[in-house]
Write a protein that holds these residues in place. Sequence first.
Motif, PDB file in Angstrom:
ATOM      1  N   ALA A 115     -24.554 -61.180   8.755  1.00 54.75           N
ATOM      2  CA  ALA A 115     -24.508 -60.327   9.798  1.00 54.75           C
ATOM      3  C   ALA A 115     -23.198 -59.610  10.158  1.00 54.75           C
ATOM      4  N   SER A 116     -22.093 -60.497   9.873  1.00 52.74           N
ATOM      5  CA  SER A 116     -20.646 -60.095  10.016  1.00 52.74           C
ATOM      6  C   SER A 116     -20.000 -59.671   8.748  1.00 52.74           C
ATOM      7  N   GLN A 117     -20.659 -59.384   7.865  1.00 49.92           N
ATOM      8  CA  GLN A 117     -20.051 -59.045   6.336  1.00 49.92           C
ATOM      9  C   GLN A 117     -20.409 -57.551   6.360  1.00 49.92           C
ATOM     10  N   VAL A 118     -20.005 -56.725   7.114  1.00 55.43           N
ATOM     11  CA  VAL A 118     -20.093 -55.183   7.174  1.00 55.43           C
ATOM     12  C   VAL A 118     -18.710 -54.735   7.026  1.00 55.43           C
ATOM     13  N   ASP A 119     -18.659 -53.613   6.446  1.00 56.82           N
ATOM     14  CA  ASP A 119     -17.383 -53.246   6.096  1.00 56.82           C
ATOM     15  C   ASP A 119     -16.974 -52.274   7.217  1.00 56.82           C
ATOM     16  N   ASP A 120     -16.667 -52.749   8.357  1.00 61.74           N
ATOM     17  CA  ASP A 120     -16.473 -52.133   9.449  1.00 61.74           C
ATOM     18  C   ASP A 120     -15.910 -53.072  10.654  1.00 61.74           C
ATOM     19  N   LEU A 121     -15.284 -52.497  11.504  1.00 64.11           N
ATOM     20  CA  LEU A 121     -14.609 -53.586  12.796  1.00 64.11           C
ATOM     21  C   LEU A 121     -15.641 -54.599  13.295  1.00 64.11           C
ATOM     22  N   ALA A 122     -16.759 -54.103  13.416  1.00 66.41           N
ATOM     23  CA  ALA A 122     -17.928 -55.298  14.111  1.00 66.41           C
ATOM     24  C   ALA A 122     -19.125 -54.496  14.201  1.00 66.41           C
ATOM     25  N   ALA A 123     -20.227 -55.785  14.112  1.00 66.59           N
ATOM     26  CA  ALA A 123     -21.585 -55.286  14.021  1.00 66.59           C
ATOM     27  C   ALA A 123     -21.882 -55.480  15.764  1.00 66.59           C
ATOM     28  N   GLU A 124     -22.497 -54.719  16.203  1.00 64.94           N
ATOM     29  CA  GLU A 124     -22.719 -54.706  17.520  1.00 64.94           C
ATOM     30  C   GLU A 124     -24.307 -55.394  17.717  1.00 64.94           C
ATOM     31  N   ILE A 125     -24.392 -56.220  18.483  1.00 66.65           N
ATOM     32  CA  ILE A 125     -25.549 -56.959  18.845  1.00 66.65           C
ATOM     33  C   ILE A 125     -26.017 -56.864  20.446  1.00 66.65           C
ATOM     34  N   SER A 126     -27.316 -57.107  20.658  1.00 62.71           N
ATOM     35  CA  SER A 126     -27.872 -57.177  22.105  1.00 62.71           C
ATOM     36  C   SER A 126     -27.631 -58.765  22.406  1.00 62.71           C
ATOM     37  N   ARG A 184     -19.980 -58.010  20.335  1.00 69.03           N
ATOM     38  CA  ARG A 184     -19.732 -57.687  18.796  1.00 69.03           C
ATOM     39  C   ARG A 184     -19.657 -58.818  18.021  1.00 69.03           C
ATOM     40  N   LEU A 185     -19.945 -58.915  16.839  1.00 65.33           N
ATOM     41  CA  LEU A 185     -19.683 -59.861  15.846  1.00 65.33           C
ATOM     42  C   LEU A 185     -18.449 -59.361  14.968  1.00 65.33           C
ATOM     43  N   TYR A 186     -17.428 -59.533  15.062  1.00 61.19           N
ATOM     44  CA  TYR A 186     -16.098 -58.945  14.237  1.00 61.19           C
ATOM     45  C   TYR A 186     -16.212 -59.227  12.956  1.00 61.19           C
ATOM     46  N   ALA A 187     -16.069 -58.170  12.104  1.00 59.62           N
ATOM     47  CA  ALA A 187     -16.449 -58.210  10.580  1.00 59.62           C
ATOM     48  C   ALA A 187     -15.161 -57.999   9.762  1.00 59.62           C
ATOM     49  N   LYS A 188     -15.312 -57.493   8.504  1.00 60.06           N
ATOM     50  CA  LYS A 188     -14.160 -57.348   7.546  1.00 60.06           C
ATOM     51  C   LYS A 188     -13.191 -56.411   7.986  1.00 60.06           C
ATOM     52  N   LYS A 189     -13.455 -55.384   8.526  1.00 60.42           N
ATOM     53  CA  LYS A 189     -12.117 -54.479   8.921  1.00 60.42           C
ATOM     54  C   LYS A 189     -11.829 -54.688  10.444  1.00 60.42           C
ATOM     55  N   SER A 190     -11.650 -55.937  10.868  1.00 67.02           N
ATOM     56  CA  SER A 190     -10.997 -56.395  12.021  1.00 67.02           C
ATOM     57  C   SER A 190      -9.715 -57.362  11.655  1.00 67.02           C
TER      58      SER A 190
END
Length: 331
Positions: free
Chosen positions: A245-256, A223-229
């Motif tokens: 990549a981390s500037q999403v309005d969510d807990l995290a962006a999941e990557i492989s 995970r790349l932890y994002a704004k809502k973490s």
Amino acid sequence: MSRTAALLVAVALTLAGCGESTQEKPSVAQGEADFGKATDLSNGFGTQAKPGEFPRTVKHAMGETVIEKKPERVVVLDTGELDNVVALGIKPVGIAYTDGSPTMPSYVGDKAGTPENVGTINNVNLEAITKLNPDLILGSQLRAEALYPKLSAIAPTVFSVRPGYVWKENFVLNAAALDRQADAAKMLEDYTKKATETGDAIEAKLGVRPTVTALRFLPGRIRLYAKKSFIGTILIDAKIPQPAASQVDDLAAEISTEEIGKADGDFVVYSSYGDPAKTAQDSVLGGPLWNGLNAVKAGKAKPVSDETYFLGLGVLAADVVLDDLKKQFGA
């Protein structure tokens, strides 16, 4: 008015079995309809009681709870509640640890005393809680909604909506139940000032506000932890940007593992949840894609404490994170 300023204004059944699972998640889990609404859902939580006034009625995620007297024997069901009560000068009598870190966080240390283990956040031991004879139980709807009726039959129980990015709202709510609103207000004010000073110090040192990626390895995911973490809110408060990549309005962006390039930034801080051997951390850090990151080549990818950056969820952990960020940047 800023969120922090608004918070400071707001401050003015038979028990069956030893352990019960709390795996069933309500709609406030990541990816569900109400995840991003936790702040709005928390509006109005707290009490109208005056300082020192008991009984008091506390409004929270599961309704309203009457607390007859000032709590002295408190059970906490997650690290956020642990952080909150210890920050407010209370030593809990019982604690449910996380599965990934089933011991007292080092940043809390002996400030929490020696609370009894009442299971984990995903497997709460109701019998152990009952034996402690608590006068207040603190937890969250996300973690233990299904257990709320049984917990509230043991003692007055107050639930936040969820842990995480609403940690400030949760602090205010817990303080209302504990009759320590003024203390919480002062701590949040001090935190806000420290976050501003930390960001300013880093910019003064480097001449710019660098981008920071908060990378976390978990079993089966990255995970790349994002704004809502938790860490996301701290970076926002310090006005330290994250890469796109981390500037999403969510807990995290999941990557492989093949997408690890998305973790690049001016700085990368990373950790593993639980045993690193059970995650992809070692294989990623030993691979060519990782070693090709600009931050890695510049020596600016650093391991950090999972128990503070990701599991702390309260003002004590936030203060430690701010101190560590200054250290990481040499500010």
